[in-house]
Design a protein around this motif. Structure first.
Motif, PDB file in Angstrom:
ATOM      1  N   ILE A   1      -5.806   1.427   7.418  1.00 42.60           N
ATOM      2  CA  ILE A   1      -5.985   0.231   6.585  1.00 42.60           C
ATOM      3  C   ILE A   1      -6.804  -0.824   7.312  1.00 42.60           C
ATOM      4  O   ILE A   1      -7.300  -1.771   6.692  1.00 42.60           O
ATOM      5  CB  ILE A   1      -4.618  -0.324   6.124  1.00 42.60           C
TER       6      ILE A   1
ATOM      7  N   TYR B   1      -7.990   6.936  -0.526  1.00 46.91           N
ATOM      8  CA  TYR B   1      -7.334   6.756   0.755  1.00 46.91           C
ATOM      9  C   TYR B   1      -7.451   7.942   1.690  1.00 46.91           C
ATOM     10  O   TYR B   1      -7.569   7.765   2.910  1.00 46.91           O
ATOM     11  CB  TYR B   1      -5.850   6.408   0.527  1.00 46.91           C
TER      12      TYR B   1
ATOM     13  N   TYR C   1     -10.482  -3.216  -0.516  1.00 45.85           N
ATOM     14  CA  TYR C   1      -9.851  -1.921  -0.718  1.00 45.85           C
ATOM     15  C   TYR C   1     -10.608  -1.064  -1.722  1.00 45.85           C
ATOM     16  O   TYR C   1     -10.276   0.098  -1.926  1.00 45.85           O
ATOM     17  CB  TYR C   1      -8.403  -2.096  -1.201  1.00 45.85           C
TER      18      TYR C   1
ATOM     19  N   THR D   1      -3.124   0.682  -1.808  1.00 46.90           N
ATOM     20  CA  THR D   1      -3.689   1.999  -1.551  1.00 46.90           C
ATOM     21  C   THR D   1      -5.059   2.115  -2.211  1.00 46.90           C
ATOM     22  O   THR D   1      -5.174   1.976  -3.423  1.00 46.90           O
ATOM     23  CB  THR D   1      -2.778   3.085  -2.134  1.00 46.90           C
TER      24      THR D   1
ATOM     25  N   TRP E   1     -10.211   7.515   3.824  1.00 51.44           N
ATOM     26  CA  TRP E   1      -9.999   6.473   4.820  1.00 51.44           C
ATOM     27  C   TRP E   1      -9.317   7.090   6.042  1.00 51.44           C
ATOM     28  O   TRP E   1      -9.658   6.774   7.180  1.00 51.44           O
ATOM     29  CB  TRP E   1      -9.107   5.365   4.246  1.00 51.44           C
TER      30      TRP E   1
ATOM     31  N   ASP F   1       0.814  -1.212   0.000  1.00 49.71           N
ATOM     32  CA  ASP F   1       0.000   0.000   0.000  1.00 49.71           C
ATOM     33  C   ASP F   1       0.850   1.265   0.000  1.00 49.71           C
ATOM     34  O   ASP F   1       0.329   2.352  -0.172  1.00 49.71           O
ATOM     35  CB  ASP F   1      -0.985   0.010   1.177  1.00 49.71           C
TER      36      ASP F   1
END
Lengths: 389, 304, 268
Positions: A191, A377, A213, A362, A380, A105
């Motif tokens: 993550i 991301y 993901y 990622t 996230w 990632d």
């Protein structure tokens, strides 16, 4: 021949499943350092080497012989997360850092950020013995250029206290179970959202999560909601391996996601723990030693890479951390050092095993089917702050 | 012993006289020359970087490569204002900082009083050394030792259980952070309080007694107001050090112990979203600006 | 004078607080002998092995040496700059004095992480690579404050009449400085220097941002704590530092306030 077939199947499965390390959304970008020509041969060591590594990746037991043999004094800085590695490596390592043991990632971000440069695989004698998939996995090889040399790989496991959980939990639901309030822990890093998504992909199939993901807004919101309820069960999120070890040792946590490294360390200290991969599967990581664009000690960097790719060191590191080596010859070494370990870590038949692991990558806006609905991301990261509160 | 300031012409004294004369006639020149190097350092290095940080707060980052994109906008501030989690985090940080400051003030005052007014000279020296010594034991090592005390099977629970009491179980909670912060910053509160108490002239106390005030009245009306600048000076440290800390919450805090510093750090050192971290940093800066303003009014700057 | 009861109550308070201050320190000493490298209570066993392994550890030696270098350089710079500033402010009578005072307290009053990230942004903006010098720059910035405060406080308490008397007696500026001012402020300069050195030696937050691949001692300790493989070595090093600094700290205590030399005599 048989082995080659197994590996070929593994590669096919890996790419077909689409869950491991495809370069979604970045096919059209050319990495800024693509034209930097790597070294032709390794010169004399510069006397020093600065590494950014995961905990347990630069242990004295193999670091010291390397220093004695090459004269490259190794200075390792430990990073607790991929983000931290990306941050430390910004600006090509700032002229400070030589290599980073980045996970999938982080790799693409480093490559497209111009922070790492191509490496010459011909300078690594053991490269030929690497399992085929790991010679050019999508997370570190783009258009045939290697931006690093694969290192090891492995899963995120479910660690539990064997006194409290007499039978191994069979599902990740154990960490979301209100019965375990106050004794759960989780990795303090965005993550972890993927772990929850993986669980939901099996426990709530109606959400339609295929790749943990690549989440649409609806899937993402459901995952975040799950994590917010989990937050009430959490004693403390672990930011580094040693914190989790401390929590399990002192009875502050009885169950939680972990790396096999924690299990090994805790068992060595006599703690009643064990780990398992529940039925839903696991997220995991594939690590690569990458060379910084502005590395001040490139010769020592290559010497190090050669060293850790040898079967003996691959086996030592695999056994120390609890991961799987990429060098196919390491299996024999692992058996010699610890009988049964080669099979335990699936070092010789990675194919089916790789399949169960959803390697860190990622999250991006572009989904596998080409649409642009997936949550990237940076959201996230902000969601993680909201979850932890 | 007051000496009259008679300005007699001074005798010759070699080459230094012209300079001395110049500085005598233009005292501000000497001040200016002395002030220039430190001022230059501060302005060129410290302030320039603070201003740069403030400017960065108005930029943003490319989400994929995390490189800074220099486009002017106020997204970061909007995000902080709109999302409730940041309100929680700021509130928690400020509350704990205030609590720690209050705790340390209360803990430090009797200690400093004893040191300043009751203890003999030798005991004073020893106590002062005893207060300074922990500052030399690494902050990290001390916080880590507290984990040992506070965790589930740690010293605290072990002690409580061995005398039959139930375990406290305050490991990895905000209470644990309160205890640890109060511990770590305590010397910073004791020292200025002690210095202030020491400067209270004995004669004032005696005069107050002569005028008929009982001891507690004297303490309340004479000693406390004179010692207040010292306490406020100490509070600047305890408050700001708690406000900006991110290490203790990581080591000693649990879920729900996130501080402003943690979010700043995770955006700088981890997510590499420097503009957002910069925007978030303006909050403690603003809070401290207000705090310093009040502290200065209360005379703390003379008591540092 | 306080009553006997009050004196005894105060004594008990002092003892309790001293216990509070020193129990963690005692634990640090104790766990330097820990057989396990996980810190848990009760201690599983005692061993001396960490002492030799710490002594052999080149990382410890190099980080200790770097901390000393940084401390000495930052303190020296801070002494010069801080004293200059104190002298200048002491003489100033214009309103700017308040502003400058406020400015000089900022590095300690603002959270370290802000100082750290702004310095780091500043260095990367100017293309200055992180190194020993950038660490020193970061440390000097807050060390100046400590020296400045100490010297200024002492200057405020010295009687200006002494200086005037010396000048009346024929001393020139330099002689006044050397024979009158310097002795009067010397203890505050020393105290300021020691406090500045202490702050620099234990500084971790600003240093995290201004150091490159170098480790000062606190950075090494931070890394060792995160790694968790050699925790007792941390305790060994910290115990060693405490033992070595006991004497200087007692001396500093005598100089700064322990001896009652700064007790204000009865008001005239």
């Amino acid at each position: 021949m048989k082995f080659g077939a197994v590996v070929a199947v593994a590669v096919l499965l890996a790419t077909a499943c689409g869950s491991t390390n495809t370069t979604t959304g970045t096919k059209h970008r050319v990495p800024p350092t693509a034209n930097m020509k790597p070294l032709d041969k390794v010169g004399a060591g510069e006397g020093a080497l600065n590494l950014i590594a995961w905990e347990g990746y630069v242990d004295d037991s193999w670091k010291k012989p390397f220093q004695d043999a090459t004269g490259c004094q190794v200075h390792a800085q430990y990073a607790g997360s991929s983000d931290e590695m990306v941050s430390l490596m910004q600006n090509g390592g700032g002229g400070q850092w030589d290599m980073v043991s980045a996970s999938g990632d982080a790799d693409l971000r480093l490559i497209y950020g111009g922070d790492v440069k191509p490496m010459n695989d011909k300078l690594i004698p053991d490269f030929g013995s690497f399992q085929t998939y790991f010679k050019n996995p999508g997370y570190n090889t783009i258009d045939g250029i290697h931006y690093g040399i694969s290192l090891q790989w492995g899963p995120n496991v479910l660690l539990y206290n064997t006194n409290k959980f007499k039978i191994a939990p069979t599902s990740w639901s154990a960490v979301y179970d209100p019965a375990n309030k106050g004794v759960v822990t989780a990795y303090d890093y965005p993550i972890t959202i993927a772990d929850a998504a993986l669980y939901l992909s099996k426990s709530q199939p109606s959400l339609g999560i295929k790749d943990p993901y690549e989440l649409t807004k609806k899937q993402f919101d459901a995952t975040v909601a799950l994590l917010m309820t989990q937050r009430q069960l959490i004693k403390k999120y672990w930011p580094s391996a040693s914190e989790e070890i401390s929590m399990f040792q002192n009875g502050d946590a009885f169950i939680g996601a972990a790396w096999p490294y924690q299990t090994i360390q805790l068992k060595a200290a006599g703690a009643p723990v064990a780990d398992t991969i529940p039925s839903e599967g696991a997220t995991g990581w594939g690590d690569t030693w990458m060379l910084a664009t502005k590395a001040p000690h490139p010769n020592c960097a290559y010497l190090w890479t050669q060293y850790v790719s040898t079967p003996k060191i691959q086996a030592e590191q695999a056994l120390f951390f609890g991961e799987t080596p990429v060098n196919s010859k390491a299996c024999a070494e692992m058996e010699a050092q610890s009988a049964g370990s080669c099979a335990q870590y699936h070092a010789n038949e990675p194919g089916t095993y790789i399949d169960t692991i959803h390697f860190w990558k990622t999250p991006e806006t572009t989904c596998a089917d080409g649409s642009e609905n997936c949550i990237p991301y940076d959201q996230w990261v902000s969601a993680w702050t909201t979850i932890k509160g | 012993m007051a000496v009259e300031a008679v300005r007699r012409p001074r005798p010759k004294g070699g080459g230094a006289v012209p300079f001395a004369a110049l500085f005598w006639r233009l005292p501000w020149l000497r001040s200016l020359l002395l002030l220039t190097p430190p001022l230059a350092w501060f302005v060129v290095i410290y302030f320039a970087s603070l201003v740069l940080l403030l400017i960065t707060a108005f930029w943003t980052t490319d989400p994929f490569t995390t490189q800074v994109v220099q486009v002017w906008n106020t997204n970061n501030f909007e995000r902080i204002v709109n999302e409730p989690v940041y309100r929680d985090i700021v509130g928690r940080t400020v509350l704990l900082a205030a609590l720690v400051t209050l705790t340390d003030a209360v803990l430090a005052f009797p200690f400093a009083y004893y040191m300043a007014r009751v203890a003999s000279r030798r005991v004073q020296t020893l106590l002062f050394a005893a207060v300074l010594l922990p500052l030399w034991a690494s902050y990290l090592a001390r916080v880590y030792a507290w984990i040992l005390i506070l965790n589930h099977s740690g010293l605290l629970n072990w002690s409580l259980q061995s005398i039959g009491l139930p375990p406290a179980n305050i490991g990895y909670t905000n209470i644990a952070m309160w205890v640890v912060f109060s511990y770590i910053w305590l010397p910073f509160m004791i020292i200025p309080t002690y210095a202030a108490l020491e400067r209270v002239p004995e004669s004032l106390i005696e005069a107050s007694a002569d005028l008929g005030a009982r001891r507690w009245r004297t303490i309340r009306d004479i000693v406390l107001p004179l010692a207040l600048p010292g306490v406020v000076a100490g509070s600047i440290f305890t408050f700001s050090l708690t406000l900006g800390d991110y290490i203790t919450p990581v080591l000693v805090g649990g879920a729900g112990s996130t501080f402003i510093g943690n979010v700043v750090f995770s955006n700088i050192g981890i997510a590499n979203n420097i503009p957002f971290a910069a925007a978030l940093s303006t909050i403690p800066v603003a809070i401290m600006a207000v705090y310093l303003f009040i502290a200065q009014r209360l005379g703390a700057f003379e008591a540092l | 004078m306080e009553s006997r009861l009050t004196q005894w109550l105060l004594r008990i308070w002092v003892v309790l607080l001293l216990l509070f201050l020193f129990i963690p320190i005692v634990l640090i000493f104790l766990y330097a002998f820990n057989t396990s490298n996980i810190q848990s209570w009760p201690i599983p066993g005692l061993t001396l092995k960490w002492f030799s392994s710490t002594f052999d550890d080149s990382d410890v030696r190099s980080s200790l040496s770097l901390s000393l270098q940084v401390g000495l350089m930052a303190t020296a710079l801070a002494l010069a700059l801080g004293s200059f500033a104190a002298f200048a402010i002491h003489r100033m009578t214009w309103f700017g004095r308040e502003v400058v005072s406020l400015m000089f307290i900022l590095p300690l009053a603002l959270p370290g992480i802000i100082t750290g990230i702004s310095l780091k942004a500043f260095f990367s903006f100017d293309g200055i690579p992180l190194s020993l010098l950038t660490i020193v720059v970061g440390h000097t910035t807050f060390c100046i404050v400590v020296v400045y405060n100490n010297v200024l406080a002492r200057l405020r308490r010295t009687q200006g009449s002494l200086i005037e008397a010396a000048m009346d007696l024929g001393a020139n500026g330099f002689q006044v400085f050397r024979d009158i001012t310097l002795p009067l402020i010397s203890t505050s300069v020393v105290a300021g220097a020691m406090l500045a050195f202490a702050l620099s030696f234990d500084e971790v937050i600003v240093t995290t941002f201004t150091a490159g691949a170098q480790n000062t001692l606190p950075l090494w300790i931070f890394g060792a704590i995160r790694l968790g493989q050699r925790l007792p070595e941390v305790n060994v090093v910290v115990s060693f530092v405490i033992l070595v600094t006991i004497i200087p700290v007692v001396i500093a205590a005598r100089l700064t306030g322990g001896g009652g030399t700064s007790r204000v005599p009865a008001a005239r």
